[in-house]
Design an enzyme around this catalytic site. Structure first.
Site, PDB file in Angstrom:
ATOM      1  N   CYS A  99      37.981  47.793  49.434  1.00  0.00           N
ATOM      2  CA  CYS A  99      39.198  48.625  49.508  1.00  0.00           C
ATOM      3  C   CYS A  99      39.373  49.516  48.283  1.00  0.00           C
ATOM      4  O   CYS A  99      40.313  50.296  48.226  1.00  0.00           O
ATOM      5  CB  CYS A  99      40.438  47.757  49.717  1.00  0.00           C
ATOM      6  SG  CYS A  99      40.919  46.770  48.291  1.00  0.00           S
ATOM      7  N   CYS A 128      42.464  43.229  50.383  1.00  0.00           N
ATOM      8  CA  CYS A 128      41.662  43.235  51.613  1.00  0.00           C
ATOM      9  C   CYS A 128      41.030  41.882  51.935  1.00  0.00           C
ATOM     10  O   CYS A 128      40.281  41.782  52.906  1.00  0.00           O
ATOM     11  CB  CYS A 128      40.583  44.301  51.517  1.00  0.00           C
ATOM     12  SG  CYS A 128      39.294  43.944  50.291  1.00  0.00           S
ATOM     13  N   CYS A 183      37.692  40.795  33.035  1.00  0.00           N
ATOM     14  CA  CYS A 183      39.090  40.536  32.702  1.00  0.00           C
ATOM     15  C   CYS A 183      39.942  41.111  33.837  1.00  0.00           C
ATOM     16  O   CYS A 183      40.145  42.319  33.915  1.00  0.00           O
ATOM     17  CB  CYS A 183      39.398  41.196  31.362  1.00  0.00           C
ATOM     18  SG  CYS A 183      40.992  40.766  30.698  1.00  0.00           S
ATOM     19  N   CYS A 199      37.420  46.649  43.696  1.00  0.00           N
ATOM     20  CA  CYS A 199      36.911  45.969  44.884  1.00  0.00           C
ATOM     21  C   CYS A 199      36.007  46.947  45.641  1.00  0.00           C
ATOM     22  O   CYS A 199      36.379  48.107  45.839  1.00  0.00           O
ATOM     23  CB  CYS A 199      38.076  45.526  45.770  1.00  0.00           C
ATOM     24  SG  CYS A 199      37.557  44.848  47.362  1.00  0.00           S
ATOM     25  N   CYS A 249      40.098  39.537  46.828  1.00  0.00           N
ATOM     26  CA  CYS A 249      40.954  40.698  46.609  1.00  0.00           C
ATOM     27  C   CYS A 249      42.275  40.502  47.354  1.00  0.00           C
ATOM     28  O   CYS A 249      42.276  40.190  48.549  1.00  0.00           O
ATOM     29  CB  CYS A 249      40.245  41.956  47.100  1.00  0.00           C
ATOM     30  SG  CYS A 249      41.239  43.453  46.967  1.00  0.00           S
TER      31      CYS A 249
END
Length: 177
Positions: free
Chosen positions: A145, A96, A165, A142, A93
């Site tokens: 976060c 984070c 995607c 995510c 991510c």
């Protein structure tokens, strides 16, 4: 039309002045972020992402990352260099640093966005997305976060039949050592 030397020098001087001004503004923003402790956390740091303000998120992310991760926008297809990233490593991510996808699960879906047939177990959350009333979708966020990553569809390859995607702006790639 002929441009006189003094006009040309005036424009060049203005351009240099504007460039200097933008550089100073960027340095000021960076200084404020550093002095106020708003640096991007290292992977090992514990951060309570639930309590970060909108201004703190803006200081941590690029404008494109902020738009995708915090406002659930979608980047243009074929605009991310990660779409063509096929090295061995991990996609995490961008908000984070939480690991999300292994490069071994990446495939070319032809859609223009980085696509994966599975996430690393327990790293993402899936939510019903009815933002387009005639096209219900499943949003992927995510798990740490809660940043918007993209959507998952059931038209992917074996072994899962899924196509995660993802927006490349929401991800970063770290090659294996």
């Amino acid at each position: 039309m002929t441009v006189r030397a003094d006009q040309r020098n005036g424009r060049e001087g203005l351009a240099q002045h504007m460039l200097r001004r933008e550089l100073l503004a960027a340095l000021a923003v960076a200084s404020v972020a550093v002095c106020s402790g708003l640096q991007r956390p290292a992977a090992a740091e514990v951060v309570d992402y639930e309590t970060l303000s909108d201004d703190q998120w803006r200081s941590l992310l690029s404008p494109k990352q902020y738009s995708v991760l915090r406002k659930a926008s979608t980047e243009l297809p074929f605009s991310s260099p990660l779409n063509k990233e096929y090295g061995t490593g991990t996609f995490s991510c961008a908000g984070c640093n939480h690991d999300l996808f292994s490069s071994s699960a990446k495939f070319d879906s032809g859609t223009g966005w980085p696509s994966f047939f599975q996430s690393i177990p327990g790293t993402v959350e899936e939510l019903q997305d009815n933002s387009i009333f005639f096209l219900p979708r499943t949003e992927v966020r995510c798990k740490v976060c809660h940043g918007h990553l993209g959507h998952v569809f059931d038209d992917g390859p074996p072994p899962t039949g899924l196509r995660y995607c993802m927006n490349g702006a929401a991800l970063k790639f770290t090659a294996s050592a």
